[in-house]
Design an enzyme around this catalytic site. Sequence first.
Site, mmCIF file in Angstrom:
data_model
loop_
_atom_site.group_PDB
_atom_site.id
_atom_site.type_symbol
_atom_site.label_atom_id
_atom_site.label_comp_id
_atom_site.label_asym_id
_atom_site.label_seq_id
_atom_site.Cartn_x
_atom_site.Cartn_y
_atom_site.Cartn_z
ATOM 1 N N ALA A 2 11.860 -3.422 20.146
ATOM 2 C CA ALA A 2 13.235 -2.918 20.768
ATOM 3 C C ALA A 2 12.767 -1.206 20.903
ATOM 4 O O ALA A 2 12.171 -0.611 20.056
ATOM 5 C CB ALA A 2 14.258 -3.016 19.790
ATOM 6 N N LYS A 8 16.766 -11.465 16.882
ATOM 7 C CA LYS A 8 16.417 -12.244 15.480
ATOM 8 C C LYS A 8 17.301 -13.515 15.242
ATOM 9 O O LYS A 8 16.837 -14.334 14.911
ATOM 10 C CB LYS A 8 16.373 -11.354 14.237
ATOM 11 C CG LYS A 8 15.225 -10.375 14.167
ATOM 12 C CD LYS A 8 13.938 -10.923 14.118
ATOM 13 C CE LYS A 8 13.037 -9.702 13.820
ATOM 14 N NZ LYS A 8 11.462 -10.347 13.927
ATOM 15 N N LEU A 60 5.113 0.265 10.012
ATOM 16 C CA LEU A 60 5.168 1.077 11.435
ATOM 17 C C LEU A 60 6.449 0.741 12.016
ATOM 18 O O LEU A 60 7.220 1.768 12.482
ATOM 19 C CB LEU A 60 4.040 0.988 12.145
ATOM 20 C CG LEU A 60 4.072 2.164 13.357
ATOM 21 C CD1 LEU A 60 3.888 3.617 12.754
ATOM 22 C CD2 LEU A 60 2.744 1.884 14.123
ATOM 23 N N ALA A 61 6.962 -0.338 12.281
ATOM 24 C CA ALA A 61 7.993 -1.127 13.127
ATOM 25 C C ALA A 61 9.205 -0.498 12.605
ATOM 26 O O ALA A 61 10.353 -0.077 13.034
ATOM 27 C CB ALA A 61 7.945 -2.267 13.375
ATOM 28 N N SER A 118 1.025 -3.763 8.072
ATOM 29 C CA SER A 118 1.516 -4.826 8.997
ATOM 30 C C SER A 118 1.842 -5.977 7.921
ATOM 31 O O SER A 118 1.023 -6.603 7.183
ATOM 32 C CB SER A 118 0.926 -5.343 9.932
ATOM 33 O OG SER A 118 0.785 -4.109 11.093
ATOM 34 N N ILE A 119 3.315 -6.643 7.829
ATOM 35 C CA ILE A 119 2.988 -7.949 7.378
ATOM 36 C C ILE A 119 2.309 -8.887 7.827
ATOM 37 O O ILE A 119 1.852 -9.782 6.913
ATOM 38 C CB ILE A 119 4.717 -8.394 7.503
ATOM 39 C CG1 ILE A 119 5.690 -7.465 6.836
ATOM 40 C CG2 ILE A 119 4.909 -9.728 7.136
ATOM 41 C CD1 ILE A 119 7.203 -7.846 7.251
ATOM 42 N N GLY A 177 0.445 -10.088 15.862
ATOM 43 C CA GLY A 177 1.285 -9.062 15.581
ATOM 44 C C GLY A 177 0.891 -8.046 14.423
ATOM 45 O O GLY A 177 1.481 -7.289 13.826
ATOM 46 N N TYR A 205 20.702 -1.956 13.082
ATOM 47 C CA TYR A 205 19.546 -2.887 13.563
ATOM 48 C C TYR A 205 19.956 -3.416 14.955
ATOM 49 O O TYR A 205 18.950 -3.794 15.580
ATOM 50 C CB TYR A 205 19.614 -4.085 12.432
ATOM 51 C CG TYR A 205 18.186 -4.821 12.621
ATOM 52 C CD1 TYR A 205 17.117 -4.293 12.391
ATOM 53 C CD2 TYR A 205 18.409 -6.078 12.598
ATOM 54 C CE1 TYR A 205 15.923 -4.916 12.157
ATOM 55 C CE2 TYR A 205 17.063 -6.910 12.621
ATOM 56 C CZ TYR A 205 16.030 -6.336 12.548
ATOM 57 O OH TYR A 205 14.664 -6.943 12.767
ATOM 58 N N ILE A 217 10.479 -3.903 4.399
ATOM 59 C CA ILE A 217 9.052 -3.400 3.847
ATOM 60 C C ILE A 217 8.616 -2.025 4.736
ATOM 61 O O ILE A 217 9.051 -2.169 5.877
ATOM 62 C CB ILE A 217 8.087 -4.418 3.894
ATOM 63 C CG1 ILE A 217 8.386 -5.489 3.154
ATOM 64 C CG2 ILE A 217 6.522 -3.852 3.682
ATOM 65 C CD1 ILE A 217 7.534 -6.694 3.261
#
Length: 257
Positions: free
Chosen positions: A97, A164, A196-197, A20-21, A14, A157, A193
């Site tokens: 999504a 989730k 990008l997503a 990215s996290i 991912g 969301y 955070i």
Amino acid sequence: MQQLLKGKNILVMGVANKWSIAWGIAQKLHEAGACLAFTYQGQKSEENIRKLIHGTMPEAPLIPCDVQNDQDIEATFQQVGEKFGMLHGIIHSIAHAKKEELEGCYFDTSREGYLMAQEISAYSLVAVTKYAKPLMTGGGSIVTLTYLGGERVIKNYNVMGVAKAALEASVKYLAVDLGKENIRVNAISAGPIKTLAAKGIKNFSTMLNEFEEKSPMGRLILTEEVGNTALFLCSSLSSGITGENIHVDCGYHILGY
């Protein structure tokens, strides 16, 4: 801490870019001595990850993986087995999504959009676990990333919150399935955070401002703090923890609003 994961082989799924996290987590695992491999989807993804690991972990294998294709997932773990032999951990930081589904009313969610969000964001953990399990003969840790929208309604969301929620339920069921084989499955519910997503969520900047204002610690969460929690969950320090959803959100989830 530098040797906490020495000799441990961990697959990170991912990573999109330096924000990215998953990349923040990978850096912490690397600092703790883990041997990492990364999955990617598409040429751009591969190029981005190669740039990130250049100079710090250039030896880390990059393996293609499309989590919407079972044969692709199976091939991914076949390659992981050829590279590592045994696998000790997985970081699952995969969610997607359609942008248009992340605004307006949830009842306007399209069937296609709903199924896509569920397949990529929730079912992928199930499929990945299935094919990873034969490599985790010595036990290990699977860590996925979730968000508060899986527990309560977060404006805009929508379909991702429902995905989730399914992901968090899957963590519990998988934890029971794999517990006696000493494979632990946990989730980290990270505060918002700037990734990008996250930018795909309508009015995300407003969400960040409200979070910072209302959170008990009066600030935003740091990617490094999520990375530290993932490091803990991948290490022997968390050997008795499975099926949990650990919030790393400066205490925001305890509030009543």
